[in-house]
Design a protein around this motif. Sequence first.
Motif, PDB file in Angstrom:
ATOM      1  N   GLU A 295      55.557  31.652   9.840  1.00 32.83           N
ATOM      2  CA  GLU A 295      55.492  33.005  10.593  1.00 32.83           C
ATOM      3  C   GLU A 295      55.456  33.308  11.994  1.00 32.83           C
ATOM      4  O   GLU A 295      56.327  33.880  11.888  1.00 32.83           O
ATOM      5  N   ALA A 296      55.840  32.131  12.378  1.00 36.75           N
ATOM      6  CA  ALA A 296      56.465  31.932  13.960  1.00 36.75           C
ATOM      7  C   ALA A 296      58.114  32.354  13.909  1.00 36.75           C
ATOM      8  O   ALA A 296      58.291  33.076  14.820  1.00 36.75           O
ATOM      9  N   VAL A 297      58.955  32.039  13.064  1.00 37.63           N
ATOM     10  CA  VAL A 297      59.926  32.333  13.205  1.00 37.63           C
ATOM     11  C   VAL A 297      60.031  33.743  12.171  1.00 37.63           C
ATOM     12  O   VAL A 297      61.755  34.404  13.385  1.00 37.63           O
ATOM     13  N   LYS A 298      58.951  34.563  11.678  1.00 38.19           N
ATOM     14  CA  LYS A 298      60.083  36.029  11.681  1.00 38.19           C
ATOM     15  C   LYS A 298      59.351  36.614  12.405  1.00 38.19           C
ATOM     16  O   LYS A 298      59.915  37.598  12.993  1.00 38.19           O
ATOM     17  N   THR A 299      58.380  36.240  13.203  1.00 45.12           N
ATOM     18  CA  THR A 299      58.029  36.711  15.232  1.00 45.12           C
ATOM     19  C   THR A 299      59.022  36.100  15.751  1.00 45.12           C
ATOM     20  O   THR A 299      59.212  37.258  16.726  1.00 45.12           O
ATOM     21  N   GLN A 300      59.454  35.701  15.713  1.00 39.96           N
ATOM     22  CA  GLN A 300      60.322  35.067  16.886  1.00 39.96           C
ATOM     23  C   GLN A 300      62.196  35.762  16.419  1.00 39.96           C
ATOM     24  O   GLN A 300      62.434  36.505  17.487  1.00 39.96           O
ATOM     25  N   ALA A 301      62.241  36.064  14.922  1.00 43.52           N
ATOM     26  CA  ALA A 301      63.752  37.112  15.364  1.00 43.52           C
ATOM     27  C   ALA A 301      62.638  38.779  14.950  1.00 43.52           C
ATOM     28  O   ALA A 301      63.860  39.183  15.877  1.00 43.52           O
ATOM     29  N   LEU A 302      61.629  38.986  15.117  1.00 40.87           N
ATOM     30  CA  LEU A 302      61.313  40.278  15.427  1.00 40.87           C
ATOM     31  C   LEU A 302      61.630  40.071  17.019  1.00 40.87           C
ATOM     32  O   LEU A 302      62.310  41.393  18.063  1.00 40.87           O
ATOM     33  N   LEU A 303      60.720  39.594  17.847  1.00 41.51           N
ATOM     34  CA  LEU A 303      61.280  38.782  19.076  1.00 41.51           C
ATOM     35  C   LEU A 303      62.652  39.427  19.347  1.00 41.51           C
ATOM     36  O   LEU A 303      62.736  40.170  20.605  1.00 41.51           O
ATOM     37  N   GLU A 304      63.927  38.639  19.142  1.00 38.25           N
ATOM     38  CA  GLU A 304      65.109  39.159  19.454  1.00 38.25           C
ATOM     39  C   GLU A 304      66.297  40.190  18.787  1.00 38.25           C
ATOM     40  O   GLU A 304      66.218  40.546  20.051  1.00 38.25           O
ATOM     41  N   ARG A 305      65.815  40.817  18.210  1.00 41.89           N
ATOM     42  CA  ARG A 305      65.903  42.426  17.823  1.00 41.89           C
ATOM     43  C   ARG A 305      65.424  43.166  19.053  1.00 41.89           C
ATOM     44  O   ARG A 305      65.538  44.116  19.175  1.00 41.89           O
ATOM     45  N   ILE A 306      63.732  43.084  18.972  1.00 44.96           N
ATOM     46  CA  ILE A 306      63.725  43.581  20.300  1.00 44.96           C
ATOM     47  C   ILE A 306      63.947  43.508  21.586  1.00 44.96           C
ATOM     48  O   ILE A 306      64.829  44.627  22.825  1.00 44.96           O
ATOM     49  N   LEU A 307      64.755  41.997  21.937  1.00 41.03           N
ATOM     50  CA  LEU A 307      65.052  42.162  23.176  1.00 41.03           C
ATOM     51  C   LEU A 307      66.651  42.143  23.308  1.00 41.03           C
ATOM     52  O   LEU A 307      66.672  43.144  24.146  1.00 41.03           O
ATOM     53  N   SER A 308      67.137  42.415  22.040  1.00 40.05           N
ATOM     54  CA  SER A 308      68.881  43.183  21.850  1.00 40.05           C
ATOM     55  C   SER A 308      68.704  44.148  22.148  1.00 40.05           C
ATOM     56  O   SER A 308      69.714  44.739  22.276  1.00 40.05           O
ATOM     57  N   ALA A 309      67.633  44.744  21.255  1.00 34.42           N
ATOM     58  CA  ALA A 309      67.385  46.349  21.296  1.00 34.42           C
ATOM     59  C   ALA A 309      67.661  46.691  22.679  1.00 34.42           C
ATOM     60  O   ALA A 309      68.114  48.084  23.258  1.00 34.42           O
ATOM     61  N   ALA A 310      66.862  46.644  23.456  1.00 30.91           N
ATOM     62  CA  ALA A 310      66.274  46.388  24.761  1.00 30.91           C
ATOM     63  C   ALA A 310      67.453  45.893  25.875  1.00 30.91           C
ATOM     64  O   ALA A 310      67.277  46.493  27.438  1.00 30.91           O
ATOM     65  N   GLY A 311      68.947  46.426  25.855  1.00 30.35           N
ATOM     66  CA  GLY A 311      69.791  45.301  26.584  1.00 30.35           C
ATOM     67  C   GLY A 311      69.337  43.456  26.918  1.00 30.35           C
ATOM     68  O   GLY A 311      70.476  43.600  28.189  1.00 30.35           O
ATOM     69  N   LEU A 312      67.977  43.198  26.723  1.00 31.98           N
ATOM     70  CA  LEU A 312      68.047  41.858  27.398  1.00 31.98           C
ATOM     71  C   LEU A 312      68.585  40.596  26.454  1.00 31.98           C
ATOM     72  O   LEU A 312      68.852  40.740  25.452  1.00 31.98           O
ATOM     73  N   PRO A 313      68.786  39.917  27.612  1.00 30.07           N
ATOM     74  CA  PRO A 313      69.194  38.847  27.023  1.00 30.07           C
ATOM     75  C   PRO A 313      68.075  37.440  26.286  1.00 30.07           C
ATOM     76  O   PRO A 313      66.590  37.808  26.416  1.00 30.07           O
ATOM     77  N   THR A 314      68.726  37.353  24.745  1.00 30.47           N
ATOM     78  CA  THR A 314      68.111  36.672  23.973  1.00 30.47           C
ATOM     79  C   THR A 314      67.761  35.435  24.528  1.00 30.47           C
ATOM     80  O   THR A 314      66.988  34.461  24.056  1.00 30.47           O
ATOM     81  N   GLU A 315      68.826  34.515  25.352  1.00 36.15           N
ATOM     82  CA  GLU A 315      69.022  33.244  25.670  1.00 36.15           C
ATOM     83  C   GLU A 315      68.025  32.975  26.722  1.00 36.15           C
ATOM     84  O   GLU A 315      67.212  32.986  27.758  1.00 36.15           O
ATOM     85  N   GLU A 316      67.761  31.795  26.765  1.00 37.11           N
ATOM     86  CA  GLU A 316      67.444  31.584  28.502  1.00 37.11           C
ATOM     87  C   GLU A 316      67.963  31.417  29.489  1.00 37.11           C
ATOM     88  O   GLU A 316      69.645  31.578  29.403  1.00 37.11           O
ATOM     89  N   GLN A 317      67.385  30.859  30.353  1.00 34.06           N
ATOM     90  CA  GLN A 317      68.681  31.502  31.782  1.00 34.06           C
ATOM     91  C   GLN A 317      69.020  30.138  32.761  1.00 34.06           C
ATOM     92  O   GLN A 317      67.880  29.176  32.608  1.00 34.06           O
ATOM     93  N   ALA A 318      70.356  29.528  33.276  1.00 36.22           N
ATOM     94  CA  ALA A 318      70.264  28.350  33.526  1.00 36.22           C
ATOM     95  C   ALA A 318      69.297  27.926  34.397  1.00 36.22           C
ATOM     96  O   ALA A 318      69.196  28.514  35.975  1.00 36.22           O
ATOM     97  N   GLY A 319      68.282  26.682  34.185  1.00 37.39           N
ATOM     98  CA  GLY A 319      67.809  26.457  35.413  1.00 37.39           C
ATOM     99  C   GLY A 319      66.180  26.708  35.716  1.00 37.39           C
ATOM    100  O   GLY A 319      65.664  26.556  36.651  1.00 37.39           O
ATOM    101  N   ARG A 320      65.639  27.585  34.845  1.00 35.08           N
ATOM    102  CA  ARG A 320      65.118  28.143  34.950  1.00 35.08           C
ATOM    103  C   ARG A 320      64.055  27.714  34.012  1.00 35.08           C
ATOM    104  O   ARG A 320      65.004  27.566  32.583  1.00 35.08           O
ATOM    105  N   GLU A 321      62.704  28.299  33.553  1.00 34.19           N
ATOM    106  CA  GLU A 321      61.242  28.035  33.143  1.00 34.19           C
ATOM    107  C   GLU A 321      60.713  28.397  33.225  1.00 34.19           C
ATOM    108  O   GLU A 321      59.875  28.409  34.218  1.00 34.19           O
TER     109      GLU A 321
END
Length: 328
Positions: A295-321
């Motif tokens: 279930e968590a994989v499905k939620t994360q897959a949808l999250l990535e689709r939302i981020l991509s559709a909004a023009g936001l990166p799906t990866e992490e920014q180096a040096g930040r957490e």
Amino acid sequence: MSGQRLRVGVVGAGNIASIAQLPSLVARDDVELRALVTRRDDPEPLMRRWGFQRAHGTVDAMLDREELDAVFILTPRSEHVHAAKSALAAGVDVFCEKPLATRLDDAEMLERIASEHDRVLMVGFNRRFAPVYESGRSAFAADGATFCVAQKNRAGSEYRATFENAIHMIDLLRWYCGGEPIEVTARAAGVDPWQEDGLAALIHFDNGHTGVLMAARNAGNWGEKLDAYGDGVSAEISAPDTARITRDGVTTIREMTPEAYGWATATHTLGFAGAVDHFLQRVRDRQEPLTSGREAVKTQALLERILSAAGLPTEEQAGREWSSHAKK
């Protein structure tokens, strides 16, 4: 395993762990807190506070030296993959804070390892266990609500706000609407793509249902609510306190006031305690958790689709957490 005390290890005892999962674990008489993984030079205060028998500096050291039934991974998300992979491969069941990983392919890999080793893997999407959200979801049939609007607004933005925080509402949209997403549109606000001021998304599911996400980080205050409609039913959830269910013109109100709910804390009203109890029951009965790795994989897959559709990166920014689960 029925009747035996579960031998539990915990990785990380930072802010969220101290508020959410650890109080639930120490309240159970069928759990033995065998070991803690912590970075602290002096772990004794944490050990005394929570009743851990031993402390270790790394996950691998704990797995090498302890006989464990389950591990709770309560660290920042950047540390989830190594800890979960090591525990699953060692034959230990895993509860991991959300999100399961920082990358979808890593989340898929962890789910695959859990399946290969016949391990229970559960991710801490605690809102599914919050009484008000459970009440709202139970008002609809198995195929869910026709329309659902989920909002989590909060004053102030932070690094990866949608990834770290609004993911709860994305998971609720999947749970309430049912089906699989087939079309996603989204818009973000703000100039920093890793520290957005907010995001809105429209999600169409293959069963004809529709979900709407609103996550405003430039709001005036904290607010979390969900409205769902379908089959002559309306559910209005104001978290963590109130659920209003209307069917055929009759409204039932469930309020989680201190008087009605035994002076409950956020540990119970937001579903943290319910999630811990659910996981430990799945460790015993070997059934699939409600918020399983799959279930968590499905939620994360949808999250990535939302981020991509909004023009936001799906990866992490180096040096930040994000440090809400900072390991101690």
